[in-house]
Design an enzyme around this catalytic site. Structure first.
Site, PDB file in Angstrom:
ATOM      1  CD  GLU A 114      -1.056 -33.360  25.678  1.00 10.48           C
ATOM      2  OE1 GLU A 114      -1.410 -34.539  25.594  1.00 10.48           O
ATOM      3  OE2 GLU A 114      -1.135 -32.556  24.732  1.00 10.48           O
ATOM      4  CB  CYS A 364      -4.170 -30.073  21.829  1.00  9.04           C
ATOM      5  SG  CYS A 364      -4.149 -29.279  23.437  1.00  9.04           S
TER       6      CYS A 364
END
Length: 393
Positions: A114, A364
């Site tokens: 990510e 996250c």
């Protein structure tokens, strides 16, 4: 070198060997610092300035096609095409928030990482991953639930900056604020991938690449103390410490790394870093995620003040981002306010981090995890003859 540092170095080396990414026959130039690129060009019988020109093409102009590099002669371009390539991670999924935040799942080999772009009034910050998954198993972190897969290469780290810059407009597209800051706060523990993180940060700082100020590149760590001591000798960037608990008993519970390197060991290492660093203005950033009735009480604030009383710092309080099956709850606004005010009474600078991207997967690691899970489900269905295609976004 101390026994502890030797142990850490051997652990890092062993991890790198165990998870090496399959090598391309060609050299990915994004894996090279300017010094290494100059060495490559010397081996080719070329002048060092040619490496400088090439870095400008890659990072100043976002160019990955040798044929478009007009000030590099055709013979050299043909040589480069034979032995080298310029390859960054590709975006597999993009999510855009109404507040301007953009979150990407990027493909690295057969895995996902990510990267998050966060625009603000006076800056635009890119949050970059350093590993596929994470080995530290912090209980409040979505990435930790995926476990550890492998370290990212230099090109996979700096390539996130390159890819994001290409998408959001650093290379001449108007309307979106260019990246001004990079934070190593994405998936993974950067200090467990020093061999690749340090060269990637060197490229970020290089004037022939992104030319970022060392104060605008931040490394966040959960506290791998021997690796922090090694980094202190290698590179100077802004430092953020993921503390998240005011005492060893609680930190042992929510951050297992603390059982190996406790709070005192960590803060001693931080003080040594601050003594030699110019990037931090003499202060370290302390990150503290607030977990409802776990670490957010007034007593915890008093304990934290005691821990930090001799450490020049600013404190970032982070509202926790829930994820599926997480064992914690999000602190109420009243508990956050009380925690902040208690610390401020001691004279600390305390900022409550503004929550961004509420309307996308904020935690996250969650987007990459969702992509991985969806891909696994798809492959399982294909295996049993149901042949459902991967969902496009």
């Amino acid at each position: 070198m101390s026994e502890q540092t030797q142990t850490c170095a051997s652990e890092i080396q062993a991890t790198n060997v165990a998870v090496q990414h399959p090598k391309s026959e060609k050299i990915n130039l994004m894996n090279l610092t300017r010094k290494e690129m100059r060495e490559l060009f010397a081996e080719m019988g070329e002048k060092p300035f040619r490496a400088d020109q090439l870095m400008k093409w890659i990072y100043h102009f976002g160019e990955d096609n040798f044929d478009n590099m007009s000030n590099i002669n055709k013979v050299l371009r043909e040589k480069l095409k034979q032995i080298a390539e310029i390859k960054a991670p590709e975006v597999s999924v993009e999510q855009r928030s109404s507040d301007g935040t953009i979150k990407w799942a990027m493909q690295v080999g057969d895995q996902q990482i990510e990267t998050v772009y966060i625009p603000e009034d006076d800056r635009a910050t890119l949050c970059v991953s350093s590993q596929v998954g994470c080995a530290l198993a912090c209980k409040f972190c979505s990435t930790a639930q995926q476990g550890f897969n492998r370290n990212l290469t230099v090109s996979e780290i700096i390539g996130q900056v390159w890819r994001a810059s290409k998408i959001i407009g650093n290379f001449g597209i108007t309307g979106v604020r260019p990246i001004t800051n990079v934070v190593m706060m994405g998936m993974g523990e950067p200090l467990l991938n020093l061999n690749n993180v340090i060269p990637a940060m060197e490229i970020m700082l290089d004037d022939f690449a992104y030319g970022l100020s060392k104060r605008r590149v931040t490394l966040s760590t959960a506290g791998v103390v021997p690796a922090l001591d090694i980094m202190r000798e290698k590179i100077d960037v802004a430092l953020a410490i993921s503390l998240h608990a005011p005492n060893d008993e609680l930190r042992d519970e929510i951050m297992p790394i603390n059982k190996k390197y406790n709070i005192k060991m960590l803060m001693d290492s931080v003080h040594k870093y601050l003594e030699v660093s110019n990037a931090n203005h003499g202060k370290v950033t302390i990150e503290y995620v607030l977990l409802d009735h776990v670490n957010d009480g007034t007593e915890h604030a008093h304990q934290l003040a005691e821990v930090l009383k001799n450490t020049p710092c600013k404190i970032n309080l982070i509202p926790w981002n829930p994820f599926p099956e997480a064992p914690y709850g999000k602190s109420s606004n009243s508990r956050v306010d009380r925690f902040q005010k208690t610390l401020m009474e001691y004279g600390f600078t305390v900022i409550v981090r503004k929550t961004r991207g509420d309307d996308i997967d904020a935690a996250c690691g969650q987007l990459a995890g969702d992509v991985i899970d969806r891909t696994k489900r798809t492959m399982e269905k294909r295996k049993f003859g149901k042949g459902i295609a991967v969902q496009n976004h």
